[in-house]
Design a protein around this motif. Structure first.
Motif, PDB file in Angstrom:
ATOM      1  N   GLN B  52      42.701  31.244  -4.387  1.00 46.53           N
ATOM      2  CA  GLN B  52      43.300  29.930  -4.654  1.00 46.53           C
ATOM      3  C   GLN B  52      42.278  28.849  -4.978  1.00 46.53           C
ATOM      4  N   TRP B 121      51.563  28.723  -8.704  1.00 47.58           N
ATOM      5  CA  TRP B 121      52.802  29.388  -9.120  1.00 47.58           C
ATOM      6  C   TRP B 121      53.106  29.157 -10.600  1.00 47.58           C
ATOM      7  N   VAL B 179      61.507  31.510   5.637  1.00 49.62           N
ATOM      8  CA  VAL B 179      60.517  32.468   5.119  1.00 49.62           C
ATOM      9  C   VAL B 179      60.477  33.762   5.935  1.00 49.62           C
ATOM     10  N   ASN B 183      63.737  37.051   2.441  1.00 46.02           N
ATOM     11  CA  ASN B 183      62.549  37.588   1.786  1.00 46.02           C
ATOM     12  C   ASN B 183      62.606  37.464   0.269  1.00 46.02           C
ATOM     13  N   HIS B 187      57.705  30.799  -2.129  1.00 47.20           N
ATOM     14  CA  HIS B 187      56.946  30.311  -0.974  1.00 47.20           C
ATOM     15  C   HIS B 187      56.435  31.480  -0.123  1.00 47.20           C
ATOM     16  N   GLN B 188      55.185  31.349   0.304  1.00 46.42           N
ATOM     17  CA  GLN B 188      54.579  32.404   1.128  1.00 46.42           C
ATOM     18  C   GLN B 188      55.193  32.410   2.535  1.00 46.42           C
ATOM     19  N   THR B 191      52.174  30.438   7.782  1.00 45.47           N
ATOM     20  CA  THR B 191      50.712  30.354   7.731  1.00 45.47           C
ATOM     21  C   THR B 191      50.100  30.704   9.083  1.00 45.47           C
ATOM     22  N   THR B 198      47.489  38.716  10.594  1.00 44.61           N
ATOM     23  CA  THR B 198      48.204  37.925   9.574  1.00 44.61           C
ATOM     24  C   THR B 198      47.869  36.437   9.639  1.00 44.61           C
TER      25      THR B 198
END
Lengths: 50, 246
Positions: B52, B121, B179, B183, B187-188, B191, B198
């Motif tokens: 990113q 995106w 989120v 699924n 959007h991820q 965080t 993860t």
């Protein structure tokens, strides 16, 4: 020197915009508070005097 | 005095103002220190992400503001429930005072998200589950603020806005958990995670925690400060009404 790479505009704009929003929110809250307090004091004085 | 009595003692406007007089300088100061440390650390002293680039630095603004937009609404929900159950005016006024804070946090989260989304995106906005539910939450904030000013009677206004708050909580919870169970969309996932596999790397995690703490304390300071203004405004209304009757 901080290297922000190709997306420096987006990053700087995001920081500037958020800080501006926070400054506006704090400034507006402060202004409203000062004005309300002054009005309340004046009204209380008026009520007390009469 | 036990803890429960201490909490309900805050329903007394004079005690609330006295307590916040003592608390606010510390909350303002610590929020300012944490915000400066967290944001400067995040902006200047974190590495670029391998995918990113520098846009990862927007995380130190986007995550805390989005978190606060959702949490302020949940705080308003708690205050609204207290109003419904115990009819404490300070709780209704605290919810009213918190709404502009949450709304501005939502605006900041959407703006920073758009600035992050465009380079990553290829679009400023997408109607995916999290973004859509978050946008509806912003509309709920706007509606909530507008609804307070449509009623002349303060009790009616508090009742109606508390109802809207209950309704809007669906979208606050949806935008937090969308989120996890929905699924799809751009959007991820979450965080922050308790699973070290993860969770984001410590280089970003620690300044993010400091920044979140700064935004939490700033929101608390603003809500306490604005609630005092609302209490004083209510007193002005009472004095004016008494003056008209005399």
């Amino acid at each position: 020197m901080i290297d922000l790479g190709a997306y420096w505009r987006e990053v700087i704009l995001a920081y500037a915009m958020t800080l501006l929003i926070l400054a506006l929110l704090i400034g507006w809250s402060y202004r409203t508070s000062i004005r309300t307090e002054a009005r309340l004091r004046a009204l209380e004085r008026e009520t007390h005097d009469s | 005095m036990n803890k429960t009595e201490t909490l309900w003692a805050l329903a007394n406007p004079h005690r609330f103002i006295r307590l916040t007089n003592a608390l606010l300088p510390f909350v303002w100061a610590s929020s300012l220190i944490l915000l400066v440390v967290g944001l400067v650390w995040g902006f200047a002293f974190t590495p670029l992400d391998f995918k990113q680039g520098s846009t990862v630095k927007i995380i130190f603004l986007h995550v805390p503001t989005a978190l606060m937009a959702i949490n302020v609404w949940l705080m308003m929900l708690a205050a609204s429930l207290i109003w419904y159950i115990r009819r404490h005016h300070v709780s209704a006024l605290a919810a009213k005072a918190a709404a502009p804070v949450g709304a501005m946090m939502a605006v900041a989260a959407i703006a920073t998200g758009a600035l992050w989304g465009e380079p990553m995106w290829g679009t400023w906005w997408a109607w995916d589950p999290r973004l859509t539910s978050f946008f509806i939450l912003l509309l709920c904030y706007v509606g909530y603020i507008a609804l307070w000013s449509t009623f002349e009677d303060a009790e009616w206004a508090a009742d109606a806005t508390a109802g809207l708050c209950l309704l809007g909580s669906v979208f606050a919870l949806l935008s937090r958990y969308a989120v996890n169970f929905w699924n799809q969309g751009l959007h991820q996932g979450a965080t922050l995670s308790l699973d070290p596999e993860t969770n984001i790397h410590n280089d970003f995690y620690l300044p993010l925690l400091v920044s979140i703490a700064g935004f939490v304390l700033l929101s608390i300071a603003l809500i306490l400060y604005r609630t005092r203004t609302e209490i004083r405004r209510r007193r002005i209304e009472q004095l004016l009404a008494a003056k008209q009757q005399a």
